[in-house]
Scaffold this motif. Structure first.
Motif, short mmCIF file in Angstrom:
data_model
loop_
_atom_site.label_atom_id
_atom_site.label_comp_id
_atom_site.label_asym_id
_atom_site.label_seq_id
_atom_site.Cartn_x
_atom_site.Cartn_y
_atom_site.Cartn_z
N TRP A 1 37.30 37.23 52.14
CA TRP A 1 37.52 37.89 53.42
C TRP A 1 36.63 39.12 53.56
N SER A 2 36.44 39.84 52.48
CA SER A 2 35.65 41.08 52.54
C SER A 2 34.16 40.82 52.73
N ILE A 3 33.67 39.67 52.22
CA ILE A 3 32.24 39.38 52.35
C ILE A 3 31.93 38.55 53.59
N LEU A 4 32.97 38.12 54.30
CA LEU A 4 32.77 37.27 55.47
C LEU A 4 31.84 37.90 56.51
N PRO A 5 31.98 39.21 56.85
CA PRO A 5 31.06 39.78 57.85
C PRO A 5 29.60 39.68 57.45
N ASP A 6 29.29 39.88 56.16
CA ASP A 6 27.90 39.78 55.72
C ASP A 6 27.38 38.35 55.90
N LEU A 7 28.21 37.38 55.59
CA LEU A 7 27.78 35.99 55.73
C LEU A 7 27.66 35.59 57.20
#
Length: 216
Positions: A9-15
């Protein structure tokens, strides 16, 4: 290996940011490829031998060399000749030139399959050549081309990890950077795969719907 949902969930914006770049490059590259493919397919029917020869040279080069090599040449060799392009522009042009060669052959194939009587009837009505192409030939070529174009568009999405070699921050590059920072590989690459599926399946369904609609 366990899947860390909190990390995912925390890395979703970067992806998602990488996915946005991927979608933009692919759509622009696809539009360029269709324009190039149509232009080459029409030029192949020219009465000028030089024009047909140039088309054959273009198709032979871009269909016989890997996309990765072409991207390297555009991004690293052109600056040696004094022409430097932004990475995203290079990616769009690279995809457009590469897939344009394949789309040109697909268009040529469907045009060759149109019955000669269609041409004869159109010219018997005293239609000029431009009108024949626009009102008679290309509309008939549109329907059989749809599934082919859909496959090439999906193929473009699957080729986008190659754009990482010219520093485009697309989806694969984003997943690679996230895994390098977090030392977690399962989460970013799983999300990347799911995003590719989320793009490919609706795209395939859309082209299937358009084809059925044309049949209807």
């Amino acid at each position: 290996m366990d899947f860390d949902f909190a990390l995912a969930w925390s890395i979703l914006p970067d992806l998602l940011a990488g996915l946005a770049v991927t979608v933009r490059v692919v759509l622009l590259g696809f539009m360029l490829a269709v324009l190039i493919g149509l232009g080459i397919a029409l030029a192949q029917r020219s009465t000028l031998r030089l024009v047909r020869g140039l088309c054959a040279a273009y198709l032979g080069f871009f269909r016989s060399t890997p996309l990765l090599v072409q991207l390297y040449a555009l991004f690293f060799a052109l600056p040696l000749a004094g022409l430097s392009l932004p990475a995203i522009t290079t990616g769009v042009i690279g995809l457009g030139l590469y897939y344009g060669a394949y789309i040109a052959e697909a268009i040529r194939g469907v045009i060759d399959d149109i019955p000669p009587g269609q041409w004869e009837a159109a010219f018997a009505l005293d239609l000029d050549r431009a009108t024949v192409w626009r009102r008679v030939i290309l509309p008939q070529a549109y329907r059989p081309l749809l599934p082919v174009l859909g496959n090439y568009l999906i193929g473009m999405f699957k080729e986008t990890p190659l754009l990482a070699v010219i520093s485009i921050p697309e989806l694969f590059q984003a997943a690679k950077q996230v895994s390098g920072m977090t030392y977690h590989y399962n989460e970013p690459y799983t999300l990347m795969a799911l995003m590719f599926v989320a793009i490919s399946v609706p795209t395939s369904a859309l082209f299937g719907y358009l084809e059925r609609r044309r049949h209807g």
